[in-house]
Write an enzyme that holds these catalytic residues in place. Structure first.
Site, PDB file in Angstrom:
ATOM      1  N   HIS A   1      -3.710   5.722   4.012  1.00 16.92           N
ATOM      2  CA  HIS A   1      -4.515   4.570   3.589  1.00 16.92           C
ATOM      3  C   HIS A   1      -3.995   3.264   4.177  1.00 16.92           C
ATOM      4  CE1 HIS A   1      -6.090   1.570   0.659  1.00 16.92           C
ATOM      5  NE2 HIS A   1      -7.128   2.366   0.652  1.00 16.92           N
TER       6      HIS A   1
ATOM      7  N   SER B   1     -11.509  -1.171   0.039  1.00 20.14           N
ATOM      8  CA  SER B   1     -10.215  -1.141   0.748  1.00 20.14           C
ATOM      9  C   SER B   1     -10.371  -1.523   2.202  1.00 20.14           C
ATOM     10  CB  SER B   1      -9.617   0.273   0.692  1.00 20.14           C
ATOM     11  OG  SER B   1      -8.823   0.462  -0.427  1.00 20.14           O
TER      12      SER B   1
ATOM     13  N   VAL C   1     -11.428  -0.702  20.267  1.00 19.05           N
ATOM     14  CA  VAL C   1     -11.440  -1.315  18.942  1.00 19.05           C
ATOM     15  C   VAL C   1     -10.388  -2.408  18.874  1.00 19.05           C
ATOM     16  CG1 VAL C   1     -12.297   0.759  17.791  1.00 19.05           C
ATOM     17  CG2 VAL C   1      -9.840   0.400  18.014  1.00 19.05           C
TER      18      VAL C   1
ATOM     19  N   ASP D   1       0.841  -1.193   0.000  1.00 19.36           N
ATOM     20  CA  ASP D   1       0.000   0.000   0.000  1.00 19.36           C
ATOM     21  C   ASP D   1       0.883   1.254   0.000  1.00 19.36           C
ATOM     22  OD1 ASP D   1      -2.234   1.882   0.903  1.00 19.36           O
ATOM     23  OD2 ASP D   1      -3.296  -0.027   0.930  1.00 19.36           O
TER      24      ASP D   1
ATOM     25  N   ASN E   1     -14.642  -0.028  -6.367  1.00 24.53           N
ATOM     26  CA  ASN E   1     -15.718   0.835  -5.861  1.00 24.53           C
ATOM     27  C   ASN E   1     -16.529   1.476  -6.981  1.00 24.53           C
ATOM     28  OD1 ASN E   1     -14.614   0.383  -3.271  1.00 24.53           O
ATOM     29  ND2 ASN E   1     -13.268   2.143  -3.471  1.00 24.53           N
TER      30      ASN E   1
END
Length: 845
Positions: free
Chosen positions: A247, A433, A272, A187, A354
């Site tokens: 990202h 993603s 989380v 990435d 997307n």
């Protein structure tokens, strides 16, 4: 490639006149074209890379395979890689003789056998002439996710692990939460200092850290950057970019962020966890080229090298939340590298894309089209009472537009996902993603618990046990071309009971009278060898079509034949659904898809195009047999007509060798006439050459997608193709003029007509392009660093000088050809068909 995150914006575009030429003004600002004419390509050699060789040779596999990784340190691997390296050195010597100004940039040996070469574009033909060398075009990718731009009712990484059942696999003391597994994030770079990746309680595994150890921790155990040789960006060679590495940091947190980390969400602080919170993370930064509006981009040679290196480093799972519209898979080196990684036992997980809202069915991107990869769609997570397991409106749909495979394979939550971003911050993003690292983390959990499972078995376990994903607001299950096998359900995948190979069935396009059989290998997945009942659950089935299993039951360890029969009068349409295997209250689902076509284009007469040039056409004297084209099914952007009920004219071209591109642009039309071009495989309106076959300007560096009367094939295979000029329903047919080109890889030329002019006399520049032609909409002129208006007529750009003081002034003109509108990010480098011309002009009193 860009990362696959969904941009949140509103777009309104009016259809451009097909006759419009710039009388003055300028286009939107965009990145400058790269100087020097250098390109980077991958060159592979005939011998199998280590990963593929280990998949074919049991003796070699026994020596080098370590579960779901390859050990390159053992003598057998070292010996094999030395053999490859010797052949690469020979190639390099031959290269220096044939192309002295070329240089090798990367060496491959694990996922590919070859090198990347940096050379002048004009020397490509010499490179291709080297015996035994296969030259792969450069593909550029981007990220496929984006900040959601909304405040969700609920936050999700405190919900989505529970939704997919991850905690059930962790165990009460988290003893099987991914310990020892390694997830490569290919990435834009990870912020290893983020609290979601706190290294407390971790220690480096044997042989680690690797790469730039200033950016590693006992949690993030690899940090490597793969900068493009064409970029001068100051952070390109660093594994973490403090300005752009958002990202990957977000994606990595979803896959393997530490359990119970305190995060700041839009509605307060919450706990989380990543899906595999105890897994190690590998940071492979491949997006290194900044762009004006699209973050960082990365090229195929660097991405292929990162995949090669990830396998070499011993990664078990590779996450690519990256993509671009599909190009011919046999010419996509990233697809090749992913499939070879899968052959080595490494699980590739890739975002599906997307683009459903823009393109409809047939919008899955590359490299999600890689057969060996798990392609992931996105769904809702169900926060605060909102429905869970609804397909995301943006999530791309199968089939793959060129290779016509059933993708995606599975679905995972991808809307409103809260995760880490750099500098100890948090944000909520949407995109496939975000769905993809849910599946990468899930794969890591399964590999820890089932170290003997193959890549295909991991895919089968996830795909056959998926929960139904529904149409938004409906309650009806969506189609397999949207959901694959459904939203992953880890407790069920952990006990699949049965495996199938392949994990889904696809017959592609079939015609009336077709009969075809696929073989489904059924293996024991922990449920024993008792027989399973077989049935078919069709979501849609055209009239006159049957899909029939050869037997009512199947026993693990045997093969089930599944036959499709299409009568001579069958109706058109999609056939899709599931082959069901059921036993004692348990059901496993194997998705299937094919499309019954009755193409009409072959009935049209056609004119043969023998060479590039200008051609006249007239739709008024032709039949109207074709009203729609696919794949993709939609027009990719607003304003592109998709109901084409008027007459069409067909021009046929046979491509006899591999080229970079070919295409056509409508330059003029008669008064009141409307014509909409398409580019398809010969005789079949259902075989568009992908999004580039639609009349849309796709290059993201030239702005948002917009209707434009240009169609092209990018990286096509040899064969026969049809240029179809169709008439929108209810519109007037008639005469038109178009330009046809083949293999346009050079930008327009610009020449200053006079370097000295008198005050009031215009500065004039001649602009020419012998390929696809000068695109007037691309022209941008500046004088002394300030963008200025201009006029353009008969190949000459004119800038007025009435307000200029006497002396020397600096003029810049940026111009592209029509092929540039189709280059998207599947063609490297950035803007290869754009010229930036600079000159000094003296204005005399």
């Amino acid at each position: 490639m860009e990362a696959l995150r969904r941009a949140s914006f509103l777009l309104s575009i009016c259809l451009l006149s097909l006759l419009a030429l710039l009388a003055g003004g300028s286009a939107a600002a965009r990145p400058a074209a790269r100087p020097g004419g250098l390109i980077e390509v991958v060159v592979t050699l005939p011998k199998a890379p280590l990963a593929l060789a280990a998949g074919r040779d049991r003796t070699l596999a026994a020596a080098v395979r370590r579960g779901h990784s390859v050990d390159v340190r053992v003598p057998a691997a070292v010996s094999y890689l030395r053999t490859l390296a010797a052949a690469q050195r020979t190639l390099e010597s031959r290269l220096q003789l044939a192309v002295p100004d070329a240089r090798v940039h990367w060496h491959y040996g694990v996922a590919l056998d070859g090198v990347s070469v940096l050379l002048p574009r004009s020397r490509l033909s010499r490179l291709r002439a080297l015996r035994g060398a296969t030259v792969w075009p450069t593909v550029t990718y981007h990220a496929l996710g984006h900040p959601s731009g909304r405040v969700p009712a609920g936050v999700v990484l405190n919900r989505t692990p529970q939704l997919i059942g991850a905690p059930a696999l962790w165990g009460p003391d988290r003893a099987t939460a991914g310990q020892g597994t390694k997830i490569a994030i290919v990435d834009d770079g990870i912020d290893q200092t983020h609290p979601f990746f706190a290294a407390t309680g971790y220690s480096y595994p044997t042989g680690f850290p690797k790469g730039n150890t200033a950016y590693t921790t006992p949690k993030v155990i690899v940090a490597r950057a793969f900068p493009s040789p064409s970029t001068t960006w100051k952070y390109a060679s660093r594994p973490f970019d403090p300005e752009y590495s958002e990202h990957a940091t977000h994606v990595a947190g979803i896959a393997a962020g530490d359990a119970d980390t305190l995060a700041s969400g839009p509605r307060g602080r919450v706990r989380v966890s990543g899906i595999a919170p105890k897994a190690y993370i590998g940071n492979y930064k491949v997006l290194t080229v900044p762009t004006t509006s699209y973050g960082l981009d990365g090229n195929a040679p660097e991405i292929a090298k990162a995949i090669d290196q990830a396998v070499r480093d011993g990664m078990n799972v590779i996450n690519l939340s990256l993509g671009e519209p599909e190009v011919e898979p046999s010419r996509d080196v990233v697809v090749q590298a992913l499939d070879n990684a899968a052959a080595a036992g490494v699980v590739p997980v890739v975002a599906a894309g997307n683009d459903f809202g823009l393109s409809g069915h047939g919008s899955v991107s590359s490299p999600a089209n890689a057969p060996g990869a798990i392609a992931v769609a996105a769904s809702s997570e169900g926060g605060d009472g909102s429905p869970a397991d609804e397909i995301a409106g943006f999530s791309s749909s199968g089939p793959t537009p060129i290779s016509l495979l059933l993708k995606p394979d599975v679905t995972a939550p991808g809307e409103g996902i809260l995760s880490s971003i750099p500098h100890a911050s948090w944000d909520v993003w949407d995109g496939t993603s975000m769905a993809t690292p849910h599946v990468a983390g899930a794969a890591a959990l399964l590999l820890q618990r089932h170290p003997t499972w193959t890549v295909e078995q991991v895919k089968s376990a996830l795909e056959s046990t998926g929960a139904p994903v529904r149409i938004p607001g409906g309650g009806t299950e969506t189609t397999v071309t949207r959901e694959g096998g459904g939203r992953i359900d880890l407790p069920a995948a952990d006990e699949p009971l049965v495996f199938t190979d392949p994990a889904n069935l696809s017959w592609g396009l079939v015609r009336q009278g077709f009969v075809g059989t696929k073989h489904l290998v059924v293996a024991d997945g922990g449920g024993g060898v008792s027989p399973w009942n077989v049935a078919v659950q069709a979501q849609s089935l055209p009239t006159g079509v049957t899909i029939t299993p050869a037997a009512a039951t199947v026993t693990p360890g045997t093969t089930l034949d599944v036959t499709v029969s299409v009568t001579a009068t069958a109706g058109e349409g999609d056939a899709e659904g599931f082959v069901l295997l059921s036993r004692a209250g348990e059901t496993r689902r194997v998705p299937f898809w094919f499309h019954v076509e009755v193409p009409q284009l072959a009935r049209d007469a056609h004119t043969t195009l023998a060479r590039a040039g200008l051609y006249h056409g007239d739709t008024a004297h032709h039949a109207s047999r074709v009203g729609a084209y696919r794949y993709p099914e939609h027009g990719y952007t607003a304003g592109v007509p998709t109901s084409l009920g008027g007459p069409e004219q067909v021009f046929r071209f046979t491509l006899r060798k591999r080229v970079a591109n070919f295409g056509a642009v409508v330059l003029a039309r008669g008064s009141g006439v409307r014509v909409s071009p398409r580019l398809v495989r010969a005789g079949d309106e259902n075989r568009l050459v992908g999004p580039t076959g639609l009349p849309v300007a796709l290059n993201p560096y030239e702005g948002l997608p917009r209707p434009y009367p240009v169609v092209a094939a990018v990286l096509p295979l040899p064969g026969a193709y049809d240029l179809v000029f169709d008439t929108p329903t209810g519109a007037q047919a008639g005469r038109f003029l178009f330009r046809f080109w083949v293999n346009d890889t050079a930008p327009p030329s610009v020449r200053l007509l006079r370097s000295s002019v008198r005050a009031g006399e215009p500065i004039r520049l001649a602009v020419r392009d012998s390929g696809s032609g000068v695109d007037p909409q691309s022209l941008v002129a500046s004088r002394d660093g300030v963008e200025v208006p201009f006029s353009y007529a008969h190949g000459v750009v004119s800038l007025e000088t009435t307000t200029l003081a006497p002396g020397t002034h600096h003029v810049t003109l940026t111009v592209s050809d029509y092929q540039e509108t189709k280059n998207m990010e599947d063609v490297g480098p950035v803007l290869p068909n754009t010229r930036v011309f600079r000159a000094a002009v003296t204005v005399q009193p």
